[in-house]
Design a protein around this motif. Structure first.
Motif, PDB file in Angstrom:
ATOM      1  N   TYR A  29       0.859  -1.181   0.000  1.00 12.81           N
ATOM      2  CA  TYR A  29       0.000   0.000   0.000  1.00 12.81           C
ATOM      3  C   TYR A  29       0.895   1.231   0.000  1.00 12.81           C
ATOM      4  CZ  TYR A  29      -4.029   2.971   1.049  1.00 12.81           C
ATOM      5  OH  TYR A  29      -5.019   3.915   0.979  1.00 12.81           O
ATOM      6  N   ASP A  30       0.441   2.264  -0.633  1.00 10.02           N
ATOM      7  CA  ASP A  30       1.237   3.491  -0.712  1.00 10.02           C
ATOM      8  C   ASP A  30       1.601   3.993   0.681  1.00 10.02           C
ATOM      9  OD1 ASP A  30       1.014   3.350  -3.419  1.00 10.02           O
ATOM     10  OD2 ASP A  30      -0.645   4.792  -3.569  1.00 10.02           O
ATOM     11  N   ASP A  31       2.858   4.375   0.831  1.00 12.94           N
ATOM     12  CA  ASP A  31       3.368   4.951   2.083  1.00 12.94           C
ATOM     13  C   ASP A  31       3.296   3.972   3.259  1.00 12.94           C
ATOM     14  OD1 ASP A  31       3.844   7.395   0.775  1.00 12.94           O
ATOM     15  OD2 ASP A  31       1.773   8.050   1.134  1.00 12.94           O
ATOM     16  N   LYS A  32       3.241   2.659   2.973  1.00  8.71           N
ATOM     17  CA  LYS A  32       3.283   1.662   4.058  1.00  8.71           C
ATOM     18  C   LYS A  32       4.590   0.881   3.927  1.00  8.71           C
ATOM     19  CE  LYS A  32       1.039  -2.296   4.175  1.00  8.71           C
ATOM     20  NZ  LYS A  32      -0.025  -3.325   4.232  1.00  8.71           N
ATOM     21  N   PRO A  33       5.630   1.254   4.680  1.00  8.54           N
ATOM     22  CA  PRO A  33       6.950   0.621   4.517  1.00  8.54           C
ATOM     23  C   PRO A  33       7.068  -0.743   5.186  1.00  8.54           C
ATOM     24  CG  PRO A  33       7.057   2.285   6.228  1.00  8.54           C
ATOM     25  CD  PRO A  33       5.664   2.359   5.656  1.00  8.54           C
ATOM     26  N   ASP A  34       6.261  -1.012   6.217  1.00  8.57           N
ATOM     27  CA  ASP A  34       6.403  -2.280   6.925  1.00  8.57           C
ATOM     28  C   ASP A  34       5.082  -2.668   7.581  1.00  8.57           C
ATOM     29  OD1 ASP A  34       6.201  -0.649   9.217  1.00  8.57           O
ATOM     30  OD2 ASP A  34       8.377  -0.373   9.249  1.00  8.57           O
ATOM     31  N   CYS A  35       5.125  -3.809   8.267  1.00  9.63           N
ATOM     32  CA  CYS A  35       3.930  -4.313   8.956  1.00  9.63           C
ATOM     33  C   CYS A  35       4.357  -4.838  10.324  1.00  9.63           C
ATOM     34  CB  CYS A  35       3.272  -5.432   8.139  1.00  9.63           C
ATOM     35  SG  CYS A  35       1.931  -6.290   9.000  1.00  9.63           S
ATOM     36  N   LEU A  36       3.809  -4.306  11.372  1.00 10.78           N
ATOM     37  CA  LEU A  36       4.135  -4.727  12.733  1.00 10.78           C
ATOM     38  C   LEU A  36       3.074  -5.718  13.211  1.00 10.78           C
ATOM     39  CD1 LEU A  36       5.773  -4.502  15.354  1.00 10.78           C
ATOM     40  CD2 LEU A  36       4.320  -2.561  15.991  1.00 10.78           C
ATOM     41  N   VAL A  37       3.519  -6.923  13.580  1.00 10.65           N
ATOM     42  CA  VAL A  37       2.606  -7.965  14.055  1.00 10.65           C
ATOM     43  C   VAL A  37       2.829  -8.160  15.552  1.00 10.65           C
ATOM     44  CG1 VAL A  37       1.895 -10.369  13.840  1.00 10.65           C
ATOM     45  CG2 VAL A  37       2.655  -9.108  11.815  1.00 10.65           C
TER      46      VAL A  37
END
Length: 255
Positions: A10-18
Motif C-alpha cells: 500500500y502506498d506509504d506503508k513501509p512495513d507491517c508490525l505484528v
C-alpha cells in the motif's frame, strides 16, 4: 490470514508490525522463503539466491541428512564436515513403518528419507541419492527424489501419508527394482551377524567393531567411514591447492 492482509502493499506503508498477544506463534509458524525451497524456515540466505542455496544444502545432505536442520550455508558446511553417526537417525513410528515396504529413516519433524544404496553401475537405472517424504505447511505430503548433485524432482503430492508411502514403493519397484533387496525393510540379512569381510574392512577403516554387530549396522558404519574418508581427501586437496596458489603468488611478488 490476518498477517497476509497486513503484508499487502500500500502506498506509504513501509512495513507491517505484528503483535502476537496470545502466543499463536508457539503453535504456528510463518511460511518463509527458505521453507518454500525445503530449507529450515529460519535459514539465513545471507543475500544469496534461494535456489542455489537449497541445491547446495540438498547436495550436502547426501552425505549427512542432519544438514537439513542447518540455518545457514556456513552451518551446513560445518555439519557435513563432521563425522556422521548413521545410527543417530531414528526409525519412524511403527504406524508409519507399516505403510511402506521400504527402509525409511526419520530425519526431522514429519520428514522421512529412504536412501538409494551406493552403486558402481552406470547404466540408465543407476542412481545415487534418496527419496524424501515431507509434510508441507498445508498439511499435504510431498514425495521428492534428490539426486547426488542436489537436484530435486517432485514425484507425488497427496494429503494422506499412507498414499504417498505407497507411491514411493511403486516408484522404486517400477524404476529401480534392482535396488529393492537393499532398500526393503525387515530383510533377513539385516539381522545376520556381520561377515568376516565386513569386520576386516572396518578394521582397515579404523572403525570400531561392536560385539553383536549385524550386517546392516556394519554396512552403515562402512558407508559412513568411506564418506568421511572422501571428505578428508577433498579437504586435503583443497588445502594443498590453496597453498600452491599462495606459493605462486609469493613467487611472483616484487622484491
Amino acid at each position: 490470514q490476518t498477517i497476509g492482509r497486513g503484508l499487502r502493499l500500500y502506498d506509504d506503508k513501509p512495513d507491517c508490525l505484528v503483535i502476537d498477544l496470545v502466543d499463536v506463534c508457539q503453535r504456528h509458524s510463518l511460511m518463509t522463503t527458505p521453507a518454500l525451497f525445503g530449507l529450515h524456515p529460519d535459514f539465513d540466505l545471507e543475500g544469496e539466491d534461494a535456489t542455489k542455496s537449497a541445491k547446495a544444502v540438498q547436495q550436502m545432505s547426501i552425505e549427512n541428512p542432519t544438514v537439513l536442520d542447518a540455518q545457514s550455508i556456513a552451518e551446513a558446511e560445518r555439519i557435513v564436515s563432521q563425522e556422521f553417526d548413521p545410527f543417530s537417525i531414528a526409525e519412524p513410528p511403527e504406524e508409519v513403518r507399516a505403510m511402506s515396504n521400504l527402509l525409511w529413516r526419520e530425519v526431522g519433524k514429519s520428514r522421512y528419507r529412504a536412501d538409494f544404496p551406493k552403486s558402481r553401475d552406470h547404466d540408465n537405472n543407476s542412481i545415487r541419492g534418496y527419496l524424501e517424504i515431507q509434510q508441507d505447511m498445508l498439511g499435504n505430503w510431498n514425495l521428492t527424489l534428490t539426486h547426488s548433485k542436489g537436484e530435486v524432482t517432485q514425484l507425488r503430492n497427496y494429503n494422506d501419508l499412507n498414499l504417498v508411502m505407497q507411491a514411493a514403493d511403486k516408484h522404486v519397484s517400477t524404476n529401480y527394482s534392482s535396488y529393492l533387496p537393499l532398500m526393503k525393510k525387515d530383510q533377513n540379512w539385516h539381522a545376520d551377524p556381520a561377515t568376516e569381510a565386513q569386520r576386516e574392512f572396518m578394521k582397515k577403516l579404523f572403525v570400531t567393531v561392536e560385539p553383536g554387530m549385524t550386517k546392516l549396522q556394519a554396512k552403515k558404519a562402512i558407508d559412513a567411514a568411506l564418506s568421511a574418508k572422501r571428505k578428508r581427501n577433498f579437504r586435503s586437496k583443497r588445502k594443498k591447492k590453496t597453498q600452491d596458489v599462495q606459493v605462486g603468488t609469493f613467487a611472483h611478488s616484487p622484491n
